[in-house]
Motif scaffolding. Structure first.
Motif, PDB file in Angstrom:
ATOM      1  N   LYS A  27       2.246   1.928  -3.413  1.00 49.84           N
ATOM      2  CA  LYS A  27       1.250   2.601  -4.270  1.00 49.84           C
ATOM      3  C   LYS A  27       1.222   4.104  -3.992  1.00 49.84           C
ATOM      4  N   LYS A  64       0.837  -1.209   0.000  1.00 44.81           N
ATOM      5  CA  LYS A  64       0.000   0.000   0.000  1.00 44.81           C
ATOM      6  C   LYS A  64       0.868   1.254   0.000  1.00 44.81           C
ATOM      7  N   GLU A  77       4.263   5.615  -5.560  1.00 51.78           N
ATOM      8  CA  GLU A  77       4.097   5.739  -7.014  1.00 51.78           C
ATOM      9  C   GLU A  77       3.203   6.923  -7.375  1.00 51.78           C
TER      10      GLU A  77
END
Length: 151
Positions: A97, A94, A100
């Motif tokens: 993410k 998580k 990113e």
């Protein structure tokens, strides 16, 4: 003084993971200039790589150490250990993410500004939490609202 300096640099934080020193802001320096962007890009990329390595290490560890113990207590202990490792890796996924998304913001030149009020988040806050998308004031208000909603 020297001990205090060593203590700060030896603590496990995002900057030390990336092997970087805190950003030294220059007088009259523009916010989120090329040097600052590069600084945060390095932090985020290094952090992401480290998290991915930890995920891979955990999976290999579980595969290599999966043993069918005859004793139910030993088996339960191992399963609990693996469960904790997998839960931590899920948190890492998580976080990857979020990293990113933050890297995408850097590419879009939208990094470092509050999603709510558009003010500068601040270099020190971003060094402490590079994926922060709210300034400290908006984050504080959001936390107060969350506490009020949950009781």
């Amino acid at each position: 003084m020297e001990k205090e300096k060593n203590k700060k640099t030896s603590s496990l934080n995002v900057l030390s993971i990336a092997g970087l020193q805190p950003y030294q802001k220059k007088i009259d320096e523009e916010y989120m200039n090329k040097d600052q962007i590069l600084h945060f890009y390095k932090i985020l990329e290094t952090w992401k790589t480290q998290l991915q390595d930890e995920i891979n290490h955990t999976l290999l560890y579980i595969q290599d150490n999966a043993t069918n113990f005859p004793d139910p207590i030993d088996r339960a202990t191992q399963e609990e250990e693996f469960s904790l490792d997998l839960r931590n890796r899920d948190r890492s996924r998580k976080l990857i993410k979020k990293i990113e998304i933050t890297l995408k913001k850097i590419k879009e030149k939208d990094f470092g500004y509050c999603n709510s009020c558009s003010v500068e988040i601040g270099i020190r806050r971003l060094e402490a939490r590079p994926t922060a998308d709210l300034c400290i004031d908006c984050k504080t208000l959001a936390e107060i609202r969350e506490k009020q909603m949950t009781g």
